[in-house]
Write a protein that holds these residues in place. Structure first.
Motif, PDB file in Angstrom:
ATOM      1  N   VAL A  33       0.828  -1.215   0.000  1.00 24.71           N
ATOM      2  CA  VAL A  33       0.000   0.000   0.000  1.00 24.71           C
ATOM      3  C   VAL A  33       0.859   1.261   0.000  1.00 24.71           C
ATOM      4  N   MET A  34       1.860   1.296   0.864  1.00 21.98           N
ATOM      5  CA  MET A  34       2.699   2.490   0.966  1.00 21.98           C
ATOM      6  C   MET A  34       3.890   2.447  -0.003  1.00 21.98           C
ATOM      7  N   GLY A  35       4.174   1.257  -0.545  1.00 25.03           N
ATOM      8  CA  GLY A  35       5.271   1.131  -1.494  1.00 25.03           C
ATOM      9  C   GLY A  35       6.646   1.110  -0.857  1.00 25.03           C
ATOM     10  N   TRP A  36       6.714   0.883   0.455  1.00 25.71           N
ATOM     11  CA  TRP A  36       8.011   0.888   1.134  1.00 25.71           C
ATOM     12  C   TRP A  36       8.811  -0.349   0.776  1.00 25.71           C
ATOM     13  N   TYR A  37      10.124  -0.232   0.876  1.00 29.90           N
ATOM     14  CA  TYR A  37      11.044  -1.332   0.595  1.00 29.90           C
ATOM     15  C   TYR A  37      11.141  -2.257   1.802  1.00 29.90           C
ATOM     16  N   HIS A  38      11.116  -3.547   1.559  1.00 31.23           N
ATOM     17  CA  HIS A  38      11.303  -4.548   2.620  1.00 31.23           C
ATOM     18  C   HIS A  38      12.790  -4.861   2.667  1.00 31.23           C
ATOM     19  N   LEU A  39      13.465  -4.405   3.708  1.00 30.52           N
ATOM     20  CA  LEU A  39      14.915  -4.555   3.812  1.00 30.52           C
ATOM     21  C   LEU A  39      15.324  -5.889   4.425  1.00 30.52           C
ATOM     22  N   SER A  40      14.665  -6.283   5.522  1.00 28.09           N
ATOM     23  CA  SER A  40      15.015  -7.549   6.167  1.00 28.09           C
ATOM     24  C   SER A  40      13.914  -7.991   7.116  1.00 28.09           C
ATOM     25  N   GLY A  41      13.940  -9.272   7.431  1.00 34.53           N
ATOM     26  CA  GLY A  41      13.005  -9.850   8.375  1.00 34.53           C
ATOM     27  C   GLY A  41      11.878 -10.565   7.668  1.00 34.53           C
ATOM     28  N   PRO A  42      11.074 -11.231   8.437  1.00 35.68           N
ATOM     29  CA  PRO A  42      11.025 -11.248   9.893  1.00 35.68           C
ATOM     30  C   PRO A  42      12.240 -11.934  10.523  1.00 35.68           C
ATOM     31  N   ILE A  43      12.697 -11.327  11.581  1.00 37.53           N
ATOM     32  CA  ILE A  43      13.768 -11.865  12.418  1.00 37.53           C
ATOM     33  C   ILE A  43      13.115 -12.236  13.744  1.00 37.53           C
ATOM     34  N   ILE A  44      13.277 -13.478  14.159  1.00 34.78           N
ATOM     35  CA  ILE A  44      12.645 -13.962  15.389  1.00 34.78           C
ATOM     36  C   ILE A  44      13.678 -13.965  16.512  1.00 34.78           C
ATOM     37  N   VAL A  45      13.287 -13.403  17.649  1.00 32.03           N
ATOM     38  CA  VAL A  45      14.163 -13.335  18.820  1.00 32.03           C
ATOM     39  C   VAL A  45      13.456 -14.005  19.987  1.00 32.03           C
ATOM     40  N   ASN A  46      14.084 -15.021  20.552  1.00 28.46           N
ATOM     41  CA  ASN A  46      13.551 -15.720  21.720  1.00 28.46           C
ATOM     42  C   ASN A  46      14.227 -15.202  22.977  1.00 28.46           C
ATOM     43  N   GLU A  47      13.433 -14.971  24.004  1.00 28.30           N
ATOM     44  CA  GLU A  47      13.970 -14.460  25.268  1.00 28.30           C
ATOM     45  C   GLU A  47      15.022 -15.409  25.841  1.00 28.30           C
ATOM     46  N   VAL A  48      14.775 -16.699  25.764  1.00 28.01           N
ATOM     47  CA  VAL A  48      15.717 -17.695  26.257  1.00 28.01           C
ATOM     48  C   VAL A  48      16.529 -18.214  25.082  1.00 28.01           C
ATOM     49  N   GLY A  49      17.844 -18.066  25.179  1.00 28.90           N
ATOM     50  CA  GLY A  49      18.728 -18.588  24.145  1.00 28.90           C
ATOM     51  C   GLY A  49      18.717 -17.820  22.849  1.00 28.90           C
TER      52      GLY A  49
END
Length: 167
Positions: A33-49
């Motif tokens: 919709v906005m035409g923005w560039y997708h640079l990276s991700g999704p990046i998943i971060v777990n609290e443990v490890g």
């Protein structure tokens, strides 16, 4: 206040961070919709490890957040938008509170304001008011407020910010 050396330049704006309930849907909305560039991700971060990003998360969010994922997007002028989805987020929509301290909207620029508003509405967003002519008969500047599908308020200008001089 501490004595701070005077700067001879303004600080640049880098990016804004938005928490959303559905990261995939938000990436689709802001790229399609906005035409923005997708640079990276999704990046998943777990609290443990979760490594270094989990360590940073604990510094910023404390403990108990379990997991988050994020993605980096960029507008045409290089301003970034970092989208976050937290596992323990129970809010399905942003609550914009202009009468309380905190950010309640951000602004984008598009000379074809009517078309952008139509795309936003077609993709689950909402127009909050009619398009407003800022200086009828003198300047062709318009503005409008909308919400993305998650309730985040977006102001749209047809012109660059430094031209917004009505006072």
């Amino acid at each position: 206040m501490k004595n701070i050396e005077q700067r001879n330049y303004p600080v640049n704006f880098s990016h804004v961070g938005l928490t959303v309930p559905d990261l995939a849907k938000a990436i689709a909305f802001y790229t399609e919709v906005m035409g923005w560039y997708h640079l990276s991700g999704p990046i998943i971060v777990n609290e443990v490890g979760g490594g270094r990003l989990a360590e940073i998360g604990k510094i910023l969010y404390g403990t108990g957040w379990k997991q988050f994922s994020f993605a980096h997007l960029s507008s045409a002028d290089g301003i970034g938008c970092e989208l976050f989805e937290f596992a323990n987020n129970t809010d399905k929509e942003s609550v914009n509170t202009p009468f309380r301290t905190g950010m309640f909207h951000f602004c984008v620029q598009d000379p074809n304001i009517e078309e952008l508003v139509a795309r936003i509405e077609e993709h689950g967003g909402e127009k909050m008011c009619d398009i407003i002519e800022l200086d009828p008969g003198n300047k062709p500047y318009k503005m409008v407020y909308v919400k993305d599908p998650f309730g985040n308020m977006i102001e749209i200008y047809t012109h660059s910010y430094e031209r917004h001089n009505l006072g």
